[in-house]
Design an enzyme around this catalytic site. Structure first.
Site, PDB file in Angstrom:
ATOM      1  N   ARG A   7     -14.950  -0.723  38.241  1.00 41.33           N
ATOM      2  CA  ARG A   7     -14.549  -0.409  37.348  1.00 41.33           C
ATOM      3  C   ARG A   7     -14.616   1.389  37.177  1.00 41.33           C
ATOM      4  O   ARG A   7     -15.700   1.646  37.634  1.00 41.33           O
ATOM      5  CB  ARG A   7     -14.795  -0.807  36.059  1.00 41.33           C
ATOM      6  CG  ARG A   7     -15.150  -2.375  35.410  1.00 41.33           C
ATOM      7  CD  ARG A   7     -13.075  -2.840  35.028  1.00 41.33           C
ATOM      8  NE  ARG A   7     -12.393  -1.673  34.358  1.00 41.33           N
ATOM      9  CZ  ARG A   7     -12.888  -1.807  33.439  1.00 41.33           C
ATOM     10  NH1 ARG A   7     -12.948  -2.884  32.675  1.00 41.33           N
ATOM     11  NH2 ARG A   7     -11.574  -0.351  32.528  1.00 41.33           N
ATOM     12  N   ARG A  63      -1.628   3.730  46.872  1.00 40.69           N
ATOM     13  CA  ARG A  63      -0.800   3.984  48.049  1.00 40.69           C
ATOM     14  C   ARG A  63      -0.627   5.248  49.100  1.00 40.69           C
ATOM     15  O   ARG A  63      -0.596   5.411  50.296  1.00 40.69           O
ATOM     16  CB  ARG A  63       0.637   3.341  48.157  1.00 40.69           C
ATOM     17  CG  ARG A  63       1.097   2.000  47.573  1.00 40.69           C
ATOM     18  CD  ARG A  63       0.348   1.238  48.779  1.00 40.69           C
ATOM     19  NE  ARG A  63       1.278  -0.065  47.966  1.00 40.69           N
ATOM     20  CZ  ARG A  63       0.014  -1.529  48.095  1.00 40.69           C
ATOM     21  NH1 ARG A  63      -1.462  -1.065  48.510  1.00 40.69           N
ATOM     22  NH2 ARG A  63       0.193  -2.428  47.500  1.00 40.69           N
ATOM     23  N   CYS A  74       0.107  -2.954  38.620  1.00 37.66           N
ATOM     24  CA  CYS A  74       0.063  -2.393  37.461  1.00 37.66           C
ATOM     25  C   CYS A  74       0.316  -2.931  35.906  1.00 37.66           C
ATOM     26  O   CYS A  74       1.084  -3.950  36.979  1.00 37.66           O
ATOM     27  CB  CYS A  74       0.906  -1.342  37.753  1.00 37.66           C
ATOM     28  SG  CYS A  74       0.574   0.162  38.817  1.00 37.66           S
ATOM     29  N   GLU A  77      -1.539  -0.896  29.436  1.00 35.85           N
ATOM     30  CA  GLU A  77      -2.842  -1.179  28.652  1.00 35.85           C
ATOM     31  C   GLU A  77      -2.961  -2.177  27.128  1.00 35.85           C
ATOM     32  O   GLU A  77      -1.927  -0.879  26.470  1.00 35.85           O
ATOM     33  CB  GLU A  77      -4.221   0.026  28.245  1.00 35.85           C
ATOM     34  CG  GLU A  77      -5.325  -0.228  28.464  1.00 35.85           C
ATOM     35  CD  GLU A  77      -6.115  -1.133  29.296  1.00 35.85           C
ATOM     36  OE1 GLU A  77      -7.099  -1.899  28.496  1.00 35.85           O
ATOM     37  OE2 GLU A  77      -6.055  -0.629  30.091  1.00 35.85           O
ATOM     38  N   ARG A  89      -6.830   3.381  34.336  1.00 37.08           N
ATOM     39  CA  ARG A  89      -7.839   1.931  34.365  1.00 37.08           C
ATOM     40  C   ARG A  89      -8.076   1.598  35.253  1.00 37.08           C
ATOM     41  O   ARG A  89      -6.561   1.502  35.756  1.00 37.08           O
ATOM     42  CB  ARG A  89      -9.131   1.183  33.017  1.00 37.08           C
ATOM     43  CG  ARG A  89      -8.910   2.107  32.200  1.00 37.08           C
ATOM     44  CD  ARG A  89      -9.335   0.764  30.702  1.00 37.08           C
ATOM     45  NE  ARG A  89      -9.477   1.509  29.475  1.00 37.08           N
ATOM     46  CZ  ARG A  89      -9.048   1.540  28.983  1.00 37.08           C
ATOM     47  NH1 ARG A  89      -7.437   2.584  28.493  1.00 37.08           N
ATOM     48  NH2 ARG A  89      -9.634   2.049  27.793  1.00 37.08           N
ATOM     49  N   TYR A 107     -16.080   7.264  35.647  1.00 37.24           N
ATOM     50  CA  TYR A 107     -15.586   7.296  34.131  1.00 37.24           C
ATOM     51  C   TYR A 107     -15.117   8.989  34.273  1.00 37.24           C
ATOM     52  O   TYR A 107     -16.528   9.580  34.339  1.00 37.24           O
ATOM     53  CB  TYR A 107     -16.205   6.582  33.304  1.00 37.24           C
ATOM     54  CG  TYR A 107     -15.991   5.325  33.358  1.00 37.24           C
ATOM     55  CD1 TYR A 107     -15.373   4.754  32.735  1.00 37.24           C
ATOM     56  CD2 TYR A 107     -16.686   4.518  34.349  1.00 37.24           C
ATOM     57  CE1 TYR A 107     -14.710   3.467  32.321  1.00 37.24           C
ATOM     58  CE2 TYR A 107     -16.778   2.809  34.193  1.00 37.24           C
ATOM     59  CZ  TYR A 107     -15.778   2.363  32.830  1.00 37.24           C
ATOM     60  OH  TYR A 107     -15.689   1.198  33.145  1.00 37.24           O
ATOM     61  N   ARG A 115     -17.302   3.535  28.592  1.00 34.13           N
ATOM     62  CA  ARG A 115     -18.600   2.813  28.833  1.00 34.13           C
ATOM     63  C   ARG A 115     -20.249   3.658  28.587  1.00 34.13           C
ATOM     64  O   ARG A 115     -20.357   3.971  29.451  1.00 34.13           O
ATOM     65  CB  ARG A 115     -18.288   1.880  29.908  1.00 34.13           C
ATOM     66  CG  ARG A 115     -17.329   1.380  30.579  1.00 34.13           C
ATOM     67  CD  ARG A 115     -17.609   0.320  30.282  1.00 34.13           C
ATOM     68  NE  ARG A 115     -19.094  -0.707  30.030  1.00 34.13           N
ATOM     69  CZ  ARG A 115     -18.952  -1.662  30.702  1.00 34.13           C
ATOM     70  NH1 ARG A 115     -17.679  -2.467  31.518  1.00 34.13           N
ATOM     71  NH2 ARG A 115     -19.978  -2.310  31.211  1.00 34.13           N
TER      72      ARG A 115
END
Length: 123
Positions: A7, A63, A74, A77, A89, A107, A115
């Site tokens: 992540r 890409r 894609c 959110e 993210r 992050y 997080r």
């Protein structure tokens, strides 16, 4: 080899295509580097952007790094009141010998607050 999910997130200052592509590419490169991965190790990548980002598709940045034969998707959110704005993210599925505990999630640019349990030296 095991399949693991990595992540990551990054925050933008403004919704401009060049800036979005630059920050997303930086994030993807950091995920690869911090986990000793190459593009050949990547199985698929799911990218999301907060609803206030509309200038470009984050997948275009991936890409642009030459990762052209990996399925990318894609999505927007969820628009949660009070959520951090201008965030991209990603969740990359990869082949790696690393254990789940050895995966280094990434992050950047203030997103470590998303997080705290994964906080490292990402700033």
């Amino acid at each position: 080899m095991r399949v693991r999910a990595v992540r990551g997130a990054t925050q933008l200052e403004v919704d401009e295509a060049e800036h979005l592509l630059e920050r997303t590419a930086e994030l993807m490169q950091a995920v690869l580097k911090r986990n000793d991965l190459t593009a050949d190790d990547v199985i698929s990548i799911f990218l999301t952007a907060t609803p206030d980002l509309r200038s470009a598709f984050p997948a275009a940045a991936v890409r642009g790094l030459g990762i052209t034969d990996v399925p990318l998707m894609c999505a927007q959110e969820m628009d949660v009141h009070g959520a951090m704005p201008r965030v991209v993210r990603l969740m990359a599925h990869v082949q790696t010998p690393r254990t789940r505990d050895d995966i280094r999630h990434v992050y950047l640019h203030g997103t470590t607050v998303l997080r705290d349990d994964l906080r490292e030296d990402d700033e």
